[in-house]
Each structure stands twice: as structure tokens, then as C-alpha cells.
Design a protein around this motif. Sequence first.
Motif, PDB file in Angstrom:
ATOM      1  N   LEU A   1      47.379  35.733  36.234  1.00 46.11           N
ATOM      2  CA  LEU A   1      47.106  36.574  37.289  1.00 46.11           C
ATOM      3  C   LEU A   1      45.499  36.822  37.544  1.00 46.11           C
ATOM      4  N   SER A   2      44.582  36.942  36.561  1.00 47.46           N
ATOM      5  CA  SER A   2      43.353  37.087  36.673  1.00 47.46           C
ATOM      6  C   SER A   2      42.549  35.842  37.703  1.00 47.46           C
TER       7      SER A   2
ATOM      8  N   TYR B   1      44.526  36.413  47.703  1.00 45.29           N
ATOM      9  CA  TYR B   1      44.320  37.744  46.726  1.00 45.29           C
ATOM     10  C   TYR B   1      44.572  38.699  47.266  1.00 45.29           C
TER      11      TYR B   1
ATOM     12  N   ARG C   1      47.601  40.932  45.510  1.00 40.82           N
ATOM     13  CA  ARG C   1      47.273  42.173  44.827  1.00 40.82           C
ATOM     14  C   ARG C   1      48.192  43.408  45.211  1.00 40.82           C
TER      15      ARG C   1
ATOM     16  N   MET D   1      43.378  42.032  36.094  1.00 40.53           N
ATOM     17  CA  MET D   1      43.121  41.109  36.957  1.00 40.53           C
ATOM     18  C   MET D   1      42.358  41.992  38.230  1.00 40.53           C
TER      19      MET D   1
ATOM     20  N   TYR E   1      38.343  40.927  39.295  1.00 45.22           N
ATOM     21  CA  TYR E   1      37.817  40.653  40.712  1.00 45.22           C
ATOM     22  C   TYR E   1      36.664  41.606  40.701  1.00 45.22           C
TER      23      TYR E   1
END
Length: 286
Positions: free
Chosen positions: A201-202, A210, A214, A234, A238
Motif C-alpha cells: 500500500l505504501s 494514487y 487513496r 500509506m 506520501y
Amino acid sequence: MKQYTYYILLFILTSLLSCKNREVNYITYYNRVNEIDSIYRMANKPAQAIKKFKKLFQKYEPKNQELTEEYKTYIKLADQYHKNFGGKKSLYKLIILVAPYPNEYKKLYPLCKKYGIDSLEADQKVVDWKKSLNKRLIDSFSIAMIRDQEGRPENIALVNKNIEKNADLFFWTFEHYGFPDGQKIGRLGNNDIFIAMPTLLSHMIGSKKYPEFRKKLFEYVKSGNCSPQEYALMSDTYDYYRNTAVRYSLRNNNEDSVRINRNRKSIGLPSIKHSSKIRKDKIKKK
């Protein structure tokens, strides 16, 4: 008179079913868990916490988050204070909730034995659970985990290409199966590859998709499929790479705790102080 009674019973049954089937917001659940956890952990009122946990789990299907382990906490507290928590039925549920973590359920052997569940029966529950997992998704995310590490950190072009491939896999999975949580795919993939969902996920922060990703993931936090911790990790990753103020501070920093705690509550995470207390308690137990 009999017909009148029939309609009343039908109305009650319909109402109960509609309540049970309605969509629930698990962020509300997570925040309630945090409140109850603090009642016994910070205020030292376990009897009160047991009652509130019981009421919460009557309304929501319990989770057993990696940090708070709320359902396990409830059952162990209830057993310690000789309160009814549902016996075998609740222990079967707990076994399945911890099953994604290899051998974690075996730590429940002594408690299970106390309520008439021997180790062989507990083992069989996990065997049956493993048979219910989505083999197609296990295959796909085992490959995704290998692909995620290819070319790191030198081959940036390959890394970016693989990030997009994994993003496409996620979106396909969302469309067909929902979020690939531990109850769908477990934690161990093919050939005992550890499917590190937080890592996958990260790394989605590098995808062109993205912003959409998200947004979709937040929906799964609300539905109870994606944990607040996974979502927060995550988002913080970011923020870190964008060199902006982190929102949830899963790692230690010196930023504004009032702002961070407000953000944490918005997704169901305990406060910084509460999280620290939980971790310290876990270390003491170990």
C-alpha cells in the motif's frame, strides 16, 4: 388477534434484519474501541470496559486490530473477571480473527481448553479457514509481493513499471473481490512469501493513480476491511516524501500533537499517548 400478532412479529423481524444489513461506518467502531480501551487501560476500570465492549460487539462484527486487539482483550478481560463473553462461539470467532498471523492462535490454547476446545479442534478451525481463502488472490498477491521488490532501489524504471502493475491489480481486486484483507488472503502467500500489505500500500504513493487509490482505500477503512493503521502508514509515507506535515504520525516526530490527534480520530486511530501506552503494555507482556 392471531393475525394481528403475526404482523407485529413480521414487522419486528423485518426491522431487525434491516438494522443488521445496513451499512455501518467502522471509523465510529474504531473510535469507540479506543474509548473503551482507555477505560480499562488508562482509567483502570475493567468491569466497565467489559460491559461496553459487549454492547459494541452486539452492534458491530468485531475486528481484532493488530494494535488494540480489542476482541481478544474483551474475551481475556471477561474471563479474568468471570463474565459471560459467549464461550465457545466467541472463541471460535477469535481463532479465525487471529488466524492470518501464523501460529498466533496457538497462544489461545490454554484459554480454549478452559472452555472445552482442545488444541486439535482449534487447529482444525484454522485448517478449515485456510481452505476458505481466495486462492486466486493469494497467487496474484504473492506475485505482486515479488514484483514489488524487483529492481529496488537502483532500477527506477522497472520499479515504477511494477508499481503501476500492482496498482492495476489492486483496482481489479477492488472491483471483483473488495479489499484483499487477511480474511481473504491471509498473511502467508505461496512458498511462505509474507504478503506485507502495508508495504504494498505504501508503495502505491508512486503510482499515477494514487489520488484515486487513496480515495478508494478510505472507503475500505469506513467499511472495516482496511485498517486505519494501513491507511495511515500509506498517507504518512506520501507526506514524508512530499516533505509536508505528516497527518497521522505513526512514527515519532515533533509535530503538533493536537493536529495529529485530530487527524487520527478522523480515521479511528488512538491518540499518540494512548498508542504509546498500548505498545508499552505489549512490551511488558512479552
